[in-house]
Write a protein that holds these residues in place. Structure first.
Motif, short mmCIF file in Angstrom:
data_model
loop_
_atom_site.label_atom_id
_atom_site.label_comp_id
_atom_site.label_asym_id
_atom_site.label_seq_id
_atom_site.Cartn_x
_atom_site.Cartn_y
_atom_site.Cartn_z
N SER A 92 21.96 55.03 13.14
CA SER A 92 20.85 56.09 13.16
C SER A 92 21.81 57.35 12.97
O SER A 92 21.10 58.38 12.24
CB SER A 92 20.34 56.26 14.39
OG SER A 92 19.61 55.06 15.07
N GLU B 271 13.69 55.63 14.62
CA GLU B 271 13.82 54.63 15.64
C GLU B 271 13.01 54.82 16.68
O GLU B 271 12.54 55.97 17.26
CB GLU B 271 15.35 54.56 16.22
CG GLU B 271 15.64 53.44 16.79
CD GLU B 271 17.22 53.44 17.38
OE1 GLU B 271 17.78 54.34 16.74
OE2 GLU B 271 17.37 52.68 18.23
N ASP C 219 14.55 53.25 10.04
CA ASP C 219 15.39 53.04 11.21
C ASP C 219 14.96 51.97 12.26
O ASP C 219 13.93 52.19 12.95
CB ASP C 219 15.87 54.19 12.08
CG ASP C 219 17.10 54.14 12.68
OD1 ASP C 219 17.73 53.03 12.93
OD2 ASP C 219 17.50 55.29 13.37
N GLU C 220 15.47 50.57 11.97
CA GLU C 220 15.16 49.71 12.86
C GLU C 220 13.58 49.32 12.94
O GLU C 220 13.25 49.35 14.29
CB GLU C 220 15.71 49.88 14.46
CG GLU C 220 17.43 49.83 14.28
CD GLU C 220 17.90 49.05 15.43
OE1 GLU C 220 17.49 48.32 15.99
OE2 GLU C 220 19.06 49.42 15.81
#
Ligand SMILES: Nc1ncnc2c1ncn2[C@@H]1O[C@H](COP(=O)(O)OP(=O)(O)O)[C@@H](O)[C@H]1O
Ligand SMILES: [Mg+2]
Length: 243
Positions: free
Chosen positions: A44, A90, A166-167
């Motif tokens: 991140s 995220e 992000d993820e």
């Protein structure tokens, strides 16, 4: 000139916490690049450096586009978004008490995107039909998978050329993980979008990636094509349990 992002030798952190050490990474136009690593390894932070949210203390982040080079470490997040870079953060960070449609509108603040709201939302609803069906539903009342679709769609409302995700798979049931990752693949294949995706789910990430990087304790320990990644010792021991 084609779009390219070049991250060279960056250090970054939070006060005394050094999160990235000499990280270099390159993404060429229309590639999907996976940034692989388990929790707390700096994924991140690296994305935030691209967005101007965290400032590297060393190194450079250069976006080449339209025969120009932009040093992103010197631009504000707003300027970076205006250049055509968007991030799906995220944990999605939606506005749960706003509708799907309202959440999408909030993604369109880039000046260029404001005039294209109708076109860009039509595009989002085409890619994610479930959002069209639920456009008046409150974001917080949807399933995790639908919320992730909305988070991606919101980023697409700024009509980005480079998308950071992000993820995307975190907290989703396996079937939804696969569905979400397939949607990201579709963005590349159908629309030529350039994507940097941080993931812990190795198998799903390399299913759609052209290349990948493995980050451990803030350092890139491996970079390569998908086949090389699959055969790498570190990957085998970390992710596949066969090392
Ligand atoms: N806001 C913050 N303040 C202090 N330390 C942070 C902050 N955000 C992340 N860190 C630390 O930086 C390191 C990298 O974190 P992060 O980039 O979030 O990793 P990842 O995304 O791979 O889980 C970790 O040691 C984490 O604890
Ligand atoms: Mg993270």
């Amino acid at each position: 000139m084609a779009l390219e992002l070049n991250i060279r030798d960056i250090d970054a952190g939070y006060g005394a916490v050094r999160a990235l050490h000499g990280v270099s990474l390159t993404i060429a136009q229309s590639q999907t690049v996976a940034l692989l690593g388990t929790n707390g390894n700096g994924k991140s932070t690296l994305m935030k450096c691209v967005m101007g949210i965290v400032r590297p203390t060393r190194g450079s982040v250069v976006l080449s586009m339209d025969n120009r080079q932009y040093d992103l470490t010197r631009l504000s997040t707003e300027e970076i978004v205006n250049l055509g870079v968007a991030m799906v953060p995220e944990g999605r960070r939606l506005f749960p008490k706003l509708t799907v449609e309202e959440n999408l509108l909030l993604g369109a603040f880039r000046p260029l995107a404001r005039g294209e709201i109708a076109k860009n939302s039509a595009f989002c609803y085409e890619i994610f039909p479930v959002l069209a069906e639920r456009r008046r539903q409150l974001a917080g009342s949807m399933s995790g998978g639908q919320q992730q679709m909305l988070a991606i769609a919101r980023a697409l409302m700024s009509a980005p050329k480079l998308l950071l995700v992000d993820e995307p798979s975190v907290g989703l049931a396996p079937i939804l993980v696969s569905h979400t990752i397939t949607k990201i693949k579709e963005l590349k294949e159908r629309y030529g979008l350039t994507v940097l995706m941080a993931e812990q789910n190795f198998h799903q990430a390399i299913r759609i990636a052209d290349r990948g990087y493995i980050i451990v304790h803030g350092e890139i320990v491996f970079e390569g094509g998908v086949q090389a990644l699959e055969q790498n010792e570190l990957v085998r021991s970390y992710y596949l349990g066969t090392g």
